[in-house]
Design an enzyme around this catalytic site. Sequence first.
Site, PDB file in Angstrom:
ATOM      1  N   MET A 161       0.851  -1.184   0.000  1.00 28.89           N
ATOM      2  CA  MET A 161       0.000   0.000   0.000  1.00 28.89           C
ATOM      3  C   MET A 161       0.886   1.233   0.000  1.00 28.89           C
ATOM      4  O   MET A 161       1.742   1.388   0.874  1.00 28.89           O
ATOM      5  CB  MET A 161      -0.885  -0.031   1.252  1.00 28.89           C
ATOM      6  CG  MET A 161      -1.761   1.174   1.450  1.00 28.89           C
ATOM      7  SD  MET A 161      -2.977   0.930   2.782  1.00 28.89           S
ATOM      8  CE  MET A 161      -1.925   0.605   4.179  1.00 28.89           C
ATOM      9  N   TYR A 434       1.840   3.370  12.750  1.00 30.25           N
ATOM     10  CA  TYR A 434       1.413   3.238  11.350  1.00 30.25           C
ATOM     11  C   TYR A 434      -0.060   2.852  11.230  1.00 30.25           C
ATOM     12  O   TYR A 434      -0.712   2.501  12.198  1.00 30.25           O
ATOM     13  CB  TYR A 434       2.316   2.329  10.542  1.00 30.25           C
ATOM     14  CG  TYR A 434       2.575   0.902  10.947  1.00 30.25           C
ATOM     15  CD1 TYR A 434       1.782   0.191  11.827  1.00 30.25           C
ATOM     16  CD2 TYR A 434       3.673   0.228  10.382  1.00 30.25           C
ATOM     17  CE1 TYR A 434       2.050  -1.124  12.149  1.00 30.25           C
ATOM     18  CE2 TYR A 434       3.949  -1.095  10.698  1.00 30.25           C
ATOM     19  CZ  TYR A 434       3.129  -1.763  11.586  1.00 30.25           C
ATOM     20  OH  TYR A 434       3.396  -3.067  11.892  1.00 30.25           O
ATOM     21  N   GLU A 435      -0.561   2.980  10.004  1.00 33.99           N
ATOM     22  CA  GLU A 435      -1.992   2.825   9.687  1.00 33.99           C
ATOM     23  C   GLU A 435      -2.860   3.825  10.446  1.00 33.99           C
ATOM     24  O   GLU A 435      -4.001   3.541  10.798  1.00 33.99           O
ATOM     25  CB  GLU A 435      -2.461   1.392   9.962  1.00 33.99           C
ATOM     26  CG  GLU A 435      -1.801   0.339   9.103  1.00 33.99           C
ATOM     27  CD  GLU A 435      -1.938   0.614   7.613  1.00 33.99           C
ATOM     28  OE1 GLU A 435      -2.893   1.297   7.209  1.00 33.99           O
ATOM     29  OE2 GLU A 435      -1.084   0.145   6.860  1.00 33.99           O
ATOM     30  N   GLY A 436      -2.333   4.996  10.672  1.00 32.18           N
ATOM     31  CA  GLY A 436      -3.051   6.029  11.402  1.00 32.18           C
ATOM     32  C   GLY A 436      -2.648   5.996  12.860  1.00 32.18           C
ATOM     33  O   GLY A 436      -2.905   5.017  13.564  1.00 32.18           O
TER      34      GLY A 436
END
Length: 577
Positions: A161, A434-436
């Site tokens: 991603m 990570y991932e927000g």
Amino acid sequence: MFNYVCPIDDYRFLLADTLRFDREMEDLGREVDADLAVAVLEEAGRMCAERLHPLNRHGDEEGSRLIDGEVVTPSGFADAWRAFAEAGWASLSADPAYGGQGLPFILQLWLDEMLSAANLSFGLFPGLTRGACEAIMAHASDDLKATYLPRMVSGEWTGAMALTESGAGTDLALLKTKAVPAADGSYAVTGQKIFISSGDHDFGGNIVHLVLARLPDAPPGVKGISLFLVPKYLPGAQGNFTVRNGMSVGALEKKMGIHAQPTCVMNYDSATGWLVGKAHRGLAAMFTMMNAERLMVGIQGLGIAGAAYQQAAAYAKDRLQGRSADGGRAPVPIIEHADVRRMLLNIRAFVEGGRALAGWTALQLDRAHHHPDAAERAKADALVALLTPVVKAAFTDLGFESAVQAQQVFGGHGYIREWGMEQYVRDARIAQIYEGTNGVQAMDLVGRKLPLGGGSVVNGFFDLIQADLADHGAVPVAARTAEALDRLRQVTARLQGASVDAAGAAAVDYLRLFALVSMGWMWTRMAVAAGGEDDLHRAKRVVADYYADRVLPQSEGLATAILAGEQAMMALPAEAF
């Protein structure tokens, strides 16, 4: 370091006694029962313990390297990936239409837990591939699905991603990567992305990047972002994917942890890609992948905590230090000391409560996909949306705290590499980012998830918990959870419609309170289910009492802080910091 052990007895207890797995599967018309599920998890645990855990420390020390523009993963990783894929683990929960096994998502989530416990760096490869598959499945054209999904589902190819840029992290409206349409319907993608996990490797096969970029006519802001599928290799004249695309690894990030995982700076130089979903609607498409990854990242925190607990408990029973409380002269194992037990029980209370909550959330995801009633599917989907930021943020916060406490059990040895505890601490830290980041997750919960359905989703979830607690009021943890739920309802009412500053000031504390109540509910269900006199059931009741007595009281302080408002937090001028 002690060997990793699959928590199979706990999985069996949760499936058969706590989560009513067989009844859930019957409601969904699925021919899977607890016995089959346990057999799958047991085999997965064996693979994690025997194949992946032995690579964990070695992978951390060797790390991934960039040699002549190509990523080389630590020795043993490529072979382990091929064995993982050939055994079918990459396809566990994937759609059978594309070669997947279609097994319930609860098995996938608990496989992710074991992967994270055994080797977090390795576990990112299948996790990111699965998330990319979900985004392609939901939004791509039939041609793209047919071309890419079967090989990604099988593990022959992997996924990544590509969102973040040096000037655009959380604020994706600032991204600058461009995509220019070509005459053949493809697009030329140009730009640079950073922090791209699994961006390249030496496993063989293709690597399929999902890249956010802007079209020439894109409106400003997030409404002008589109999503593109950009593979490492393009098809040649014979149809085989052998032609190198215009993308390269500019550097590998030098990181605090997960050293074996190649976190890449990716350069796209007129790389050929194809639009996924509608133009200018790429963020919505990418959120399909991001939400899947956020659940996976939460489980990473759970997995690290469980692995660290195993190591610390084994060490505490073996390490002789100090004297017994009754005044004996001989040194005793440190497990006899109350403070060591406090640390171990804190970790265990989270791990077993979190494992149950993760399982319940996974069952809701299965209901959202497979229940015959559309209203039930929508209800379950809303519950998953509500709980996703809670699982991501609370589990990774508590996972890191658990790793630190487990390290503390080892004393000075916890600071030394050979015992592996300092790696758990370093590896666990990234999951909070990570991932927000977890602050962003908390704001998502308060700002976006509490208003779902005009507040009916969160209130319906609270009603579900309250009904269970009322049925089991004789269990000590039920009474304490009910008190904490009352506090949670009170602060929820205060936050609905709150100002941006008020919501921001309360969000992190609110998410922690939400998680404590949710896990208290799971501990209530486990305490009720644990009615036997075997070791596992007795231990469940004891740890449930610990959760009631030593963990749930935190809810009072959290509620008090939330109700204090934002005034003290916002009073200091920015220049005074």
